[in-house]
Scaffold this motif. Structure first.
Motif, PDB file in Angstrom:
ATOM      1  N   ALA A 173     -18.428  36.804 -22.721  1.00 25.30           N
ATOM      2  CA  ALA A 173     -17.858  37.013 -24.053  1.00 25.30           C
ATOM      3  C   ALA A 173     -16.330  37.064 -24.012  1.00 25.30           C
ATOM      4  O   ALA A 173     -15.744  37.657 -23.106  1.00 25.30           O
ATOM      5  N   VAL A 174     -15.707  36.414 -25.005  1.00 34.04           N
ATOM      6  CA  VAL A 174     -14.245  36.443 -25.147  1.00 34.04           C
ATOM      7  C   VAL A 174     -13.894  36.776 -26.591  1.00 34.04           C
ATOM      8  O   VAL A 174     -14.709  36.602 -27.502  1.00 34.04           O
ATOM      9  N   ASN A 175     -12.657  37.266 -26.796  1.00 31.34           N
ATOM     10  CA  ASN A 175     -12.206  37.558 -28.157  1.00 31.34           C
ATOM     11  C   ASN A 175     -11.541  36.328 -28.762  1.00 31.34           C
ATOM     12  O   ASN A 175     -11.573  35.240 -28.178  1.00 31.34           O
ATOM     13  N   ALA A 176     -10.916  36.497 -29.935  1.00 33.46           N
ATOM     14  CA  ALA A 176     -10.314  35.370 -30.640  1.00 33.46           C
ATOM     15  C   ALA A 176      -9.186  34.723 -29.848  1.00 33.46           C
ATOM     16  O   ALA A 176      -8.864  33.545 -30.062  1.00 33.46           O
ATOM     17  N   GLU A 177      -8.576  35.468 -28.910  1.00 34.46           N
ATOM     18  CA  GLU A 177      -7.485  34.936 -28.091  1.00 34.46           C
ATOM     19  C   GLU A 177      -7.981  34.329 -26.787  1.00 34.46           C
ATOM     20  O   GLU A 177      -7.183  33.886 -25.966  1.00 34.46           O
ATOM     21  N   GLY A 178      -9.292  34.327 -26.605  1.00 30.10           N
ATOM     22  CA  GLY A 178      -9.863  33.773 -25.377  1.00 30.10           C
ATOM     23  C   GLY A 178      -9.853  34.741 -24.217  1.00 30.10           C
ATOM     24  O   GLY A 178     -10.148  34.359 -23.077  1.00 30.10           O
ATOM     25  N   LYS A 179      -9.529  35.998 -24.495  1.00 30.37           N
ATOM     26  CA  LYS A 179      -9.483  37.005 -23.435  1.00 30.37           C
ATOM     27  C   LYS A 179     -10.850  37.672 -23.274  1.00 30.37           C
ATOM     28  O   LYS A 179     -11.619  37.736 -24.234  1.00 30.37           O
ATOM     29  N   PRO A 180     -11.174  38.168 -22.081  1.00 31.18           N
ATOM     30  CA  PRO A 180     -12.482  38.778 -21.854  1.00 31.18           C
ATOM     31  C   PRO A 180     -12.756  39.926 -22.813  1.00 31.18           C
ATOM     32  O   PRO A 180     -11.852  40.711 -23.139  1.00 31.18           O
ATOM     33  N   ALA A 181     -14.001  40.013 -23.265  1.00 39.18           N
ATOM     34  CA  ALA A 181     -14.396  41.080 -24.187  1.00 39.18           C
ATOM     35  C   ALA A 181     -15.453  41.994 -23.563  1.00 39.18           C
ATOM     36  O   ALA A 181     -15.991  42.865 -24.240  1.00 39.18           O
ATOM     37  N   GLN A 182     -15.711  41.781 -22.274  1.00 35.24           N
ATOM     38  CA  GLN A 182     -16.730  42.586 -21.585  1.00 35.24           C
ATOM     39  C   GLN A 182     -16.065  43.656 -20.727  1.00 35.24           C
ATOM     40  O   GLN A 182     -15.123  43.383 -19.978  1.00 35.24           O
ATOM     41  N   ASN A 183     -16.563  44.881 -20.837  1.00 33.09           N
ATOM     42  CA  ASN A 183     -15.962  46.015 -20.133  1.00 33.09           C
ATOM     43  C   ASN A 183     -15.929  45.841 -18.618  1.00 33.09           C
ATOM     44  O   ASN A 183     -15.024  46.337 -17.956  1.00 33.09           O
ATOM     45  N   ASP A 184     -16.930  45.147 -18.081  1.00 33.44           N
ATOM     46  CA  ASP A 184     -16.979  44.975 -16.629  1.00 33.44           C
ATOM     47  C   ASP A 184     -15.963  43.947 -16.129  1.00 33.44           C
ATOM     48  O   ASP A 184     -15.818  43.767 -14.925  1.00 33.44           O
ATOM     49  N   LEU A 185     -15.248  43.312 -17.054  1.00 29.02           N
ATOM     50  CA  LEU A 185     -14.263  42.308 -16.685  1.00 29.02           C
ATOM     51  C   LEU A 185     -12.854  42.672 -17.149  1.00 29.02           C
ATOM     52  O   LEU A 185     -11.868  42.317 -16.486  1.00 29.02           O
ATOM     53  N   THR A 186     -12.739  43.377 -18.255  1.00 30.35           N
ATOM     54  CA  THR A 186     -11.423  43.686 -18.819  1.00 30.35           C
ATOM     55  C   THR A 186     -10.585  44.594 -17.932  1.00 30.35           C
ATOM     56  O   THR A 186      -9.362  44.640 -18.076  1.00 30.35           O
ATOM     57  N   ALA A 187     -11.199  45.292 -17.006  1.00 33.50           N
ATOM     58  CA  ALA A 187     -10.434  46.163 -16.105  1.00 33.50           C
ATOM     59  C   ALA A 187      -9.615  45.373 -15.091  1.00 33.50           C
ATOM     60  O   ALA A 187      -8.624  45.867 -14.554  1.00 33.50           O
ATOM     61  N   SER A 188     -10.029  44.121 -14.843  1.00 33.48           N
ATOM     62  CA  SER A 188      -9.339  43.313 -13.834  1.00 33.48           C
ATOM     63  C   SER A 188      -8.768  42.010 -14.384  1.00 33.48           C
ATOM     64  O   SER A 188      -7.938  41.378 -13.739  1.00 33.48           O
ATOM     65  N   ILE A 240      -9.107  33.409 -20.667  1.00 35.10           N
ATOM     66  CA  ILE A 240      -9.930  32.707 -19.676  1.00 35.10           C
ATOM     67  C   ILE A 240     -10.580  31.452 -20.257  1.00 35.10           C
ATOM     68  O   ILE A 240     -11.421  30.831 -19.598  1.00 35.10           O
ATOM     69  N   SER A 241     -10.171  31.070 -21.456  1.00 36.86           N
ATOM     70  CA  SER A 241     -10.791  29.908 -22.117  1.00 36.86           C
ATOM     71  C   SER A 241     -10.657  28.637 -21.290  1.00 36.86           C
ATOM     72  O   SER A 241     -11.629  27.904 -21.079  1.00 36.86           O
ATOM     73  N   ASP A 242      -9.429  28.340 -20.816  1.00 36.99           N
ATOM     74  CA  ASP A 242      -9.223  27.130 -20.017  1.00 36.99           C
ATOM     75  C   ASP A 242      -9.894  27.244 -18.652  1.00 36.99           C
ATOM     76  O   ASP A 242     -10.360  26.243 -18.094  1.00 36.99           O
ATOM     77  N   MET A 243      -9.941  28.445 -18.107  1.00 38.83           N
ATOM     78  CA  MET A 243     -10.629  28.648 -16.823  1.00 38.83           C
ATOM     79  C   MET A 243     -12.113  28.339 -16.980  1.00 38.83           C
ATOM     80  O   MET A 243     -12.710  27.647 -16.150  1.00 38.83           O
ATOM     81  N   LYS A 244     -12.711  28.850 -18.071  1.00 40.22           N
ATOM     82  CA  LYS A 244     -14.125  28.582 -18.327  1.00 40.22           C
ATOM     83  C   LYS A 244     -14.370  27.093 -18.577  1.00 40.22           C
ATOM     84  O   LYS A 244     -15.363  26.538 -18.119  1.00 40.22           O
ATOM     85  N   ALA A 245     -13.437  26.466 -19.304  1.00 40.74           N
ATOM     86  CA  ALA A 245     -13.587  25.031 -19.611  1.00 40.74           C
ATOM     87  C   ALA A 245     -13.494  24.183 -18.348  1.00 40.74           C
ATOM     88  O   ALA A 245     -14.271  23.239 -18.155  1.00 40.74           O
ATOM     89  N   ALA A 246     -12.534  24.518 -17.475  1.00 41.09           N
ATOM     90  CA  ALA A 246     -12.386  23.770 -16.218  1.00 41.09           C
ATOM     91  C   ALA A 246     -13.589  23.997 -15.313  1.00 41.09           C
ATOM     92  O   ALA A 246     -14.069  23.079 -14.641  1.00 41.09           O
ATOM     93  N   LEU A 247     -14.083  25.237 -15.300  1.00 41.72           N
ATOM     94  CA  LEU A 247     -15.255  25.547 -14.483  1.00 41.72           C
ATOM     95  C   LEU A 247     -16.485  24.792 -14.993  1.00 41.72           C
ATOM     96  O   LEU A 247     -17.285  24.289 -14.212  1.00 41.72           O
TER      97      LEU A 247
END
Length: 331
Positions: free
Chosen positions: A298-313, A318-325
């Motif tokens: 999950a990401v927010n409107a800015e493409g940033k992580p929206a999950q607690n287990d990821l937002t700490a780090s 991550i939109s382009d990272m996900k797209a490239a992956l």
């Protein structure tokens, strides 16, 4: 008895072969990703439009414990951004740039090739040729003054200059890390490139920026990501209101991983993490997941992580990272 002994011996030899083969395929290997970016083909505007040409060569490798390349993928991005003699961008800022592998026959090298091979075919042939070799062996490949292969075992399939690709391969090998990949895993590469941050010249210089995100992954037979490396480059060519380039076109363009703390994100980061640290954290997070599981992050409107287990780090987009992956894993 002799026949029985012979049968037993054959069974043992066959069993040994499969055991050795299985051990080889599950051998741990390092995963490496490298990028070399150049600006030197850019030109000023005049009677003809100016050109900001950002050329990035990208190589992914897996390397065994003896320094031999197990897998290799070679690709390149050629971003061409035009501007006029008043410093106005002529290329739409929503333009995206496919890689040379993605272009395939559309790149147009085949017609001019002496061997009738397109760029992507020659890049694949070079990648195959270096597989099983060490970097010292690769650097020993015979080339002419222009960097074109001269050995009969290579020039029949590769006639492009290979000096830049050899340099990128060497860089990838040196940067390779133990991230969980095995020799049997498939190596894949995905690249996403845009020019969204480019601006016209005005009170300040104009900027033609090619922003590329690179993702190298290895996948097992079940499609699970076993290792991941993420990097990015911002190839920038500045120009004034007369269309004259003001950038040093010979300057070294470092990737974000190469810049490290010099990129300067850590001070502004809410979690006190530099870009390369966050990219490494996201790469680690997706390792062990399938493409479907990555797409579900999950990401927010800015493409940033929206999950607690990821937002700490990870707090960067991550939109382009996900797209490239997704490009890499979907191949």
């Amino acid at each position: 008895m002799k026949k029985l002994a012979a049968v037993v011996l054959v069974v043992l030899l066959v069993s040994a072969f499969f055991v050795i083969n299985a051990a080889t395929n599950t051998q741990a290997v390092k995963t490496g990703l490298a990028v070399i970016t150049e600006l030197n083909k850019s030109t000023n505007a005049g009677d003809k439009p100016g050109l900001a040409q950002i050329d990035s060569t990208v190589v992914a490798v897996t390397v065994d414990g003896n320094g031999k390349i197990v897998k290799c993928v070679i690709d390149a991005v050629q971003s061409k951004i035009n501007f006029d003699a008043s410093g106005k961008l002529l290329t739409p800022v929503n333009t995206t740039f496919p890689t040379k592998n993605e272009l395939g026959t559309k790149y147009g090298m085949k017609k001019a090739s002496k061997i009738g091979k397109e760029w992507n075919e020659q890049a694949a042939a070079l990648a195959k040729y270096v597989t099983g070799k060490t970097i010292n062996q690769i650097k020993g490949i015979a080339v002419d003054a222009g960097g074109h292969p001269t050995g009969s075992d290579l020039k029949s399939s590769v006639t492009i200059s290979i000096n830049g690709y050899i340099a990128a391969i060497e860089k990838a090998v040196k940067q390779a890390q133990n991230l969980g990949a095995s020799a049997s895993d498939e190596l894949k590469l995905g690249v996403v490139t845009n020019m969204a941050k480019s601006v016209n010249a005005g009170d300040k210089p104009g900027v033609a920026e090619s922003y590329s995100t690179y993702v190298a992954i290895t996948q097992d037979a079940k499609g699970k990501i076993t290792s991941c490396v993420i990097d990015a480059t911002q190839g920038r060519v500045s120009f004034d209101k007369s269309g004259k380039i003001t950038s040093n076109l010979k300057a070294v363009v470092k990737s974000k991983n190469e810049l490290g703390t010099a990129y300067g994100m850590k001070k502004a980061s809410k979690i006190g993490k530099e870009w390369n640290e966050q990219a490494a954290a996201f790469a680690k997070y997706v390792t062990g997941k399938t493409l479907a599981e990555v797409n579900a992050i999950a990401v927010n409107a800015e493409g940033k992580p929206a999950q607690n287990d990821l937002t700490a780090s990870v707090t960067v987009s991550i939109s382009d990272m996900k797209a490239a992956l997704a490009k890499a894993a979907g191949k």
